[in-house]
Design a protein around this motif. Structure first.
Motif, PDB file in Angstrom:
ATOM      1  N   LYS B 225       0.853  -1.183   0.000  1.00 17.80           N
ATOM      2  CA  LYS B 225       0.000   0.000   0.000  1.00 17.80           C
ATOM      3  C   LYS B 225       0.896   1.242   0.000  1.00 17.80           C
ATOM      4  O   LYS B 225       1.922   1.282   0.668  1.00 17.80           O
ATOM      5  CB  LYS B 225      -0.857  -0.030   1.255  1.00 17.80           C
ATOM      6  CG  LYS B 225      -2.073   0.848   1.195  1.00 17.80           C
ATOM      7  CD  LYS B 225      -2.937   0.540   2.402  1.00 17.80           C
ATOM      8  CE  LYS B 225      -4.029   1.580   2.549  1.00 17.80           C
ATOM      9  NZ  LYS B 225      -4.852   1.305   3.711  1.00 17.80           N
ATOM     10  N   LYS B 226       0.466   2.238  -0.749  1.00 18.16           N
ATOM     11  CA  LYS B 226       1.236   3.474  -0.838  1.00 18.16           C
ATOM     12  C   LYS B 226       1.536   4.014   0.558  1.00 18.16           C
ATOM     13  O   LYS B 226       0.643   4.093   1.412  1.00 18.16           O
ATOM     14  CB  LYS B 226       0.411   4.519  -1.609  1.00 18.16           C
ATOM     15  CG  LYS B 226       1.224   5.350  -2.556  1.00 18.16           C
ATOM     16  CD  LYS B 226       0.294   6.219  -3.388  1.00 18.16           C
ATOM     17  CE  LYS B 226       0.953   6.639  -4.675  1.00 18.16           C
ATOM     18  NZ  LYS B 226       0.011   7.189  -5.632  1.00 18.16           N
ATOM     19  N   ASP B 237       4.858   0.653  -4.876  1.00 20.77           N
ATOM     20  CA  ASP B 237       3.513   1.043  -4.445  1.00 20.77           C
ATOM     21  C   ASP B 237       2.456   0.245  -5.188  1.00 20.77           C
ATOM     22  O   ASP B 237       2.537   0.065  -6.397  1.00 20.77           O
ATOM     23  CB  ASP B 237       3.282   2.537  -4.714  1.00 20.77           C
ATOM     24  CG  ASP B 237       4.102   3.391  -3.763  1.00 20.77           C
ATOM     25  OD1 ASP B 237       4.527   2.864  -2.718  1.00 20.77           O
ATOM     26  OD2 ASP B 237       4.316   4.581  -4.078  1.00 20.77           O
ATOM     27  N   SER B 240      -4.216   2.050  -5.528  1.00 21.41           N
ATOM     28  CA  SER B 240      -5.316   2.330  -4.607  1.00 21.41           C
ATOM     29  C   SER B 240      -6.628   1.929  -5.259  1.00 21.41           C
ATOM     30  O   SER B 240      -6.875   2.254  -6.417  1.00 21.41           O
ATOM     31  CB  SER B 240      -5.333   3.806  -4.203  1.00 21.41           C
ATOM     32  OG  SER B 240      -4.735   4.590  -5.194  1.00 21.41           O
ATOM     33  N   THR B 243      -6.538  -3.275  -4.365  1.00 21.93           N
ATOM     34  CA  THR B 243      -5.712  -3.943  -3.358  1.00 21.93           C
ATOM     35  C   THR B 243      -5.500  -5.426  -3.657  1.00 21.93           C
ATOM     36  O   THR B 243      -4.386  -5.928  -3.599  1.00 21.93           O
ATOM     37  CB  THR B 243      -6.360  -3.792  -1.967  1.00 21.93           C
ATOM     38  OG1 THR B 243      -6.673  -2.424  -1.782  1.00 21.93           O
ATOM     39  CG2 THR B 243      -5.440  -4.271  -0.882  1.00 21.93           C
ATOM     40  N   SER B 246      -3.233  -5.897  -6.535  1.00 20.70           N
ATOM     41  CA  SER B 246      -1.868  -5.575  -6.154  1.00 20.70           C
ATOM     42  C   SER B 246      -1.246  -6.717  -5.358  1.00 20.70           C
ATOM     43  O   SER B 246      -0.108  -7.116  -5.593  1.00 20.70           O
ATOM     44  CB  SER B 246      -1.835  -4.299  -5.312  1.00 20.70           C
ATOM     45  OG  SER B 246      -2.400  -3.231  -6.023  1.00 20.70           O
TER      46      SER B 246
END
Lengths: 209, 267
Positions: B225-226, B237, B240, B243, B246
């Motif tokens: 998460k950033k 990163d 957003s 999630t 990512s």
């Protein structure tokens, strides 16, 4: 009867506004929410649905007198599914990038209520030419709403249109921020609701008592 | 207004019900039968509600559709395969920061990629780039050797799962087999605008220069998460709103690259 008699004009242009499948008949809302976070997939989806509903209408209209009543929904589904599969295969072969962008949504045209609605309500009782116009009209009516929703969602949600940055950098420096909520489905629903609101303001006869 | 036809002489009567007597041949009302209008639903002389008709209709329809679809699929297959292969070549080339149009992908691929390896058992065998290319689809572990401006780069294929479906990608490392040179990610059905952003250079560009090994131990690269960071390993990163995708990329990097450790640690 000419190719574009008064009745046919109604059939073709009615669905664009006064009888719009999305904002008046409330059909096809789910896909309108799903594909409109960007403008480009919204446009391609609109074109694909227009093509499929027009040709499905023609085919069903041509065979309408042979379809056994008890399995007519199945016949309609098979025709639609076959057409969508063909569209998807053709896109894969000749417009690979677009197909990649639309991914699952091409397959989801099959479940679009506008298609079943038009086949059941119009093509089963009208000739091929009228059915074709009806398909084109309803497809474009659907595409129109998708494009309007996609336009606002991409503009306000990502600051771009068709992938190009349109909100100048200077705005961001002054503190403007993209509205992340716009690219999520809830805002699509709200955007459509706003369109319905504006549409009914202009067409008073559509307002429910 | 319905039409009734006398079965004896063929006289057609128009009215709401059959006449008591046929005005031509004096046949009784029972000899009349109703004619259904075309368009009102029924075709003459064919009982569309019988089971046999329904079953036959369905069977014929399925056959016709099957033939049409099979024909479409067969006639478009070579064009689709070529598109898919070129798309793969484009992805591989993007992972070494070379961006080409689809129609030039094959020539550029043949120019830059010099050799290929495939994992057999636990060791990697030199098989040439064409065999390695066919190994991508089987989700085996191919390695491509690329020559970019005189420098050797190694490209590895990655496979993993995102939120809605499979995700995959390619990662290239420098000749030291540690420093990342470039990456490229693709997906089947991630959310547009959210998880689907992993395909954008803004995301994949973050990986360049990161290291897969820390102190000779394989650590992979984390997607976090950033604002957060990952202990003891390099990280980038995440996206957003994306999630799960990512995290999928993070897991894919770890799991897939784990299978390449033998290749990466060999000299």
């Amino acid at each position: 009867m000419g190719l574009l008699s008064e009745k046919n004009k109604d059939v073709l242009f009615g669905p664009l506004s006064i009888n719009n499948p999305v904002v008046v008949q409330m059909l096809g809302i789910c896909s309108a929410l799903a594909v409109t976070s960007k403008l480009e997939p919204a446009i391609v989806m609109g074109i694909s649905v227009t093509a499929v509903v027009a040709f499905a209408n023609v085919i069903i209209s041509l065979i309408r007198n042979t379809i056994p009543n008890r399995i007519r929904i199945i016949v309609q589904l098979v025709v639609v599914a076959a057409l969508v599969t063909i569209v998807s295969e053709v896109l894969k072969a000749y417009a690979y990038d677009v197909n990649k962008q639309l991914s699952v949504f091409v397959g989801l045209i099959i479940t679009n209520c506008i298609l079943m609605g038009r086949l059941e309500a119009f093509a089963l009782g009208n000739g091929p030419w009228e059915s074709f116009l009806d398909g084109i009209g309803n497809g474009l009516g659907y595409a129109l709403i998708l494009i309007i929703v996609g336009f606002f969602r991409e503009l306000l949600g990502s600051g771009t249109l068709l992938g190009f940055q349109v909100i100048p950098q200077a705005f961001y420096e002054l503190g403007y921020a993209n509205n992340g909520l716009m690219i999520l489905p809830p805002m699509a629903l709200i955007t459509i609701a706003v369109i319905i609101w504006v549409h009914r303001l202009k067409n008073k006869d559509l307002q429910e008592k | 207004m319905a039409k009734f036809k006398c079965k004896v002489c063929g006289y057609i009567h128009e009215g709401n019900k059959a006449p008591d007597l046929c005005p031509v041949c004096q046949a009784p009302a029972s000899e009349f039968e109703e004619i259904k209008e075309e368009g009102a639903g029924q075709k003459k002389g064919l009982n569309r509600d019988s089971n046999i008709y329904t079953v036959l209709y369905a069977a014929v329809m399925v056959l016709v559709v099957a033939v049409v679809l099979a024909f479409t699929s067969q006639s478009l297959k070579s064009a689709q395969k070529a598109n898919e292969d070129n798309d793969k070549r484009q992805q591989i080339l993007r992972s070494i920061n070379v961006s080409v149009a689809a129609n030039e992908a094959e020539a550029k691929f043949n120019e830059l990629i010099t050799d290929g390896f495939v994992k057999k058992g636990s060791a990697f065998e030199q098989v040439g780039k064409d065999v390695a290319f066919t190994a991508i689809e089987a989700e085996e572990f191919p390695v491509f050797v690329a020559n970019v401006n005189g420098e050797t780069k190694y490209i590895m294929a990655l496979h993993g799962a995102g939120l809605w479906g499979p995700i995959w990608g390619y990662i290239s490392v420098d000749a030291d087999k540690n420093t990342v040179y470039g990456t490229d990610f693709s997906h089947a059905s991630e959310t547009p605008g959210l998880g689907a952003e992993i395909t954008k250079p803004a995301f994949s560009g973050q990986f360049a220069g990161k290291q897969l090994f820390k102190g000779n131990e394989f650590k992979s690269i984390a997607v976090v998460k950033k604002g957060k960071n990952a202990e003891g390993q390099d990280y980038v990163d995440g996206i957003s709103g994306g999630t799960i995708t990512s995290q999928g990329v993070s897991a894919m990097l770890y799991n897939s690259l784990n299978s390449y450790v033998q290749f990466l640690t060999s000299k």
